[in-house]
Design a protein around this motif. Structure first.
Motif, mmCIF file in Angstrom:
data_model
loop_
_atom_site.group_PDB
_atom_site.id
_atom_site.type_symbol
_atom_site.label_atom_id
_atom_site.label_comp_id
_atom_site.label_asym_id
_atom_site.label_seq_id
_atom_site.Cartn_x
_atom_site.Cartn_y
_atom_site.Cartn_z
ATOM 1 N N ARG A 138 -4.096 30.798 30.284
ATOM 2 C CA ARG A 138 -3.855 32.344 30.907
ATOM 3 C C ARG A 138 -5.098 33.115 30.669
ATOM 4 N N SER A 139 -5.432 33.216 29.442
ATOM 5 C CA SER A 139 -6.694 34.100 29.173
ATOM 6 C C SER A 139 -8.097 33.505 28.949
ATOM 7 N N THR A 140 -8.042 32.170 28.580
ATOM 8 C CA THR A 140 -9.363 31.621 28.204
ATOM 9 C C THR A 140 -9.286 30.088 28.993
ATOM 10 N N ILE A 141 -10.580 29.747 29.345
ATOM 11 C CA ILE A 141 -10.567 28.500 29.879
ATOM 12 C C ILE A 141 -11.878 27.555 29.209
ATOM 13 N N ALA A 142 -11.418 26.646 28.484
ATOM 14 C CA ALA A 142 -12.572 25.741 27.463
ATOM 15 C C ALA A 142 -13.150 24.796 28.484
ATOM 16 N N VAL A 143 -14.481 24.577 28.446
ATOM 17 C CA VAL A 143 -15.228 23.693 29.357
ATOM 18 C C VAL A 143 -16.208 22.813 28.544
ATOM 19 N N GLU A 144 -16.364 21.682 28.743
ATOM 20 C CA GLU A 144 -17.514 20.660 28.059
ATOM 21 C C GLU A 144 -18.445 20.444 29.348
ATOM 22 N N THR A 145 -19.563 20.397 29.037
ATOM 23 C CA THR A 145 -20.727 20.025 30.049
ATOM 24 C C THR A 145 -21.590 19.256 29.320
ATOM 25 N N GLN A 146 -21.827 18.026 29.977
ATOM 26 C CA GLN A 146 -22.801 17.175 29.401
ATOM 27 C C GLN A 146 -24.120 16.791 30.295
ATOM 28 N N VAL A 147 -25.242 17.059 29.781
ATOM 29 C CA VAL A 147 -26.510 16.871 30.768
ATOM 30 C C VAL A 147 -27.067 15.460 30.297
ATOM 31 N N THR A 148 -27.345 14.861 31.417
ATOM 32 C CA THR A 148 -28.020 13.405 31.184
ATOM 33 C C THR A 148 -29.348 13.520 32.037
ATOM 34 N N ASP A 149 -30.170 12.630 31.586
ATOM 35 C CA ASP A 149 -31.371 12.425 32.238
ATOM 36 C C ASP A 149 -31.304 11.229 33.229
ATOM 37 N N GLY A 150 -32.273 10.945 34.065
ATOM 38 C CA GLY A 150 -32.328 10.001 35.161
ATOM 39 C C GLY A 150 -31.778 8.754 34.726
ATOM 40 N N GLN A 151 -31.881 8.184 33.509
ATOM 41 C CA GLN A 151 -31.560 7.216 32.984
ATOM 42 C C GLN A 151 -29.984 6.952 32.392
ATOM 43 N N GLY A 152 -29.287 8.205 32.764
ATOM 44 C CA GLY A 152 -27.934 8.503 32.083
ATOM 45 C C GLY A 152 -27.954 8.714 30.459
ATOM 46 N N ARG A 153 -29.055 8.876 29.919
ATOM 47 C CA ARG A 153 -29.048 9.129 28.422
ATOM 48 C C ARG A 153 -28.754 10.840 28.213
ATOM 49 N N PRO A 154 -27.729 11.048 27.136
ATOM 50 C CA PRO A 154 -27.587 12.597 26.887
ATOM 51 C C PRO A 154 -28.547 13.185 26.595
ATOM 52 N N LEU A 155 -28.943 14.409 27.069
ATOM 53 C CA LEU A 155 -29.964 15.313 26.596
ATOM 54 C C LEU A 155 -29.043 16.388 25.907
ATOM 55 N N VAL A 156 -28.209 16.994 26.441
ATOM 56 C CA VAL A 156 -27.232 18.100 25.930
ATOM 57 C C VAL A 156 -25.735 18.076 25.935
ATOM 58 N N ARG A 157 -25.189 18.611 25.168
ATOM 59 C CA ARG A 157 -23.718 18.786 25.148
ATOM 60 C C ARG A 157 -23.197 20.077 25.044
ATOM 61 N N THR A 158 -22.637 20.710 25.756
ATOM 62 C CA THR A 158 -22.375 22.341 25.564
ATOM 63 C C THR A 158 -20.740 22.233 25.659
ATOM 64 N N THR A 159 -20.221 23.134 24.741
ATOM 65 C CA THR A 159 -18.848 23.541 24.768
ATOM 66 C C THR A 159 -18.825 24.952 24.970
ATOM 67 N N GLN A 160 -18.097 25.444 26.143
ATOM 68 C CA GLN A 160 -18.189 26.926 26.235
ATOM 69 C C GLN A 160 -16.670 27.612 26.520
ATOM 70 N N SER A 161 -16.659 28.752 26.203
ATOM 71 C CA SER A 161 -15.138 29.484 26.341
ATOM 72 C C SER A 161 -15.828 30.316 27.479
ATOM 73 N N GLN A 162 -14.518 30.530 28.460
ATOM 74 C CA GLN A 162 -14.709 31.465 29.717
ATOM 75 C C GLN A 162 -13.554 32.235 29.607
ATOM 76 N N ALA A 163 -13.681 33.561 29.300
ATOM 77 C CA ALA A 163 -12.603 34.460 29.537
ATOM 78 C C ALA A 163 -11.877 34.538 31.084
ATOM 79 N N VAL A 164 -10.734 34.581 31.074
ATOM 80 C CA VAL A 164 -10.097 34.975 32.482
ATOM 81 C C VAL A 164 -9.739 36.388 32.617
ATOM 82 N N LEU A 165 -10.430 36.923 33.514
ATOM 83 C CA LEU A 165 -10.410 38.340 33.574
ATOM 84 C C LEU A 165 -9.734 38.628 34.959
ATOM 85 N N THR A 166 -8.698 39.422 34.704
ATOM 86 C CA THR A 166 -7.503 39.724 35.782
ATOM 87 C C THR A 166 -7.564 41.055 36.401
#
Length: 131
Positions: free
Chosen positions: A103-131
């Motif tokens: 209700r107040s936060t959303i957590a998201v994981e984002t993985q960034v890969t290169d053209g060969q599918g190899r991992p470049l970046v892993r990001t975990t972020q929290s997003q505030a839910v603003l009503t």
């Protein structure tokens, strides 16, 4: 709600500046790409970490946006990025999935890969839910 690249650029003009393109945008998964551009590099022609973080943040924020209740907005409240490999050319792909939708936060994981599918970046972020 599925979104197009044009709608992403309307919501987040900065994503358009970086050339981010959407390939999938649903509440369960958002996938976007960004092409290596010399103007986005640091020394040695490596795609700048800030550009990779911007890609991950934009795709992750869109994932949170697609999971919001009607009438709510979102803003990144925290972000943690781990760099795993350098990108020196080609297309990079970010895939974001929600880890928690509350209700107040959303957590998201984002993985960034290169053209060969190899991992470049892993990001975990929290997003505030603003009503």
């Amino acid at each position: 709600m599925d979104l197009t690249t044009e709608q992403l650029h309307e919501l987040m003009p900065y994503a358009g500046t970086l050339g981010i393109e959407l390939t999938e945008a649903t509440p369960d998964q958002v996938v976007g790409t960004m092409t290596w551009q010399e103007r986005l590099t640091t020394s040695g022609g490596i795609l700048h970490g800030g550009a990779l973080m911007s890609l991950a943040d934009s795709i992750g924020a869109l994932c949170a946006f697609l999971n919001l209740p009607d009438g709510a907005r979102t803003a990144t409240s925290s972000s943690n990025t781990v760099f795993l490999r350098a990108a020196r050319d080609g297309l990079v792909t970010a895939t974001a999935r929600p880890l928690h939708v509350g209700r107040s936060t959303i957590a998201v994981e984002t993985q960034v890969t290169d053209g060969q599918g190899r991992p470049l970046v892993r990001t975990t972020q929290s997003q505030a839910v603003l009503t």
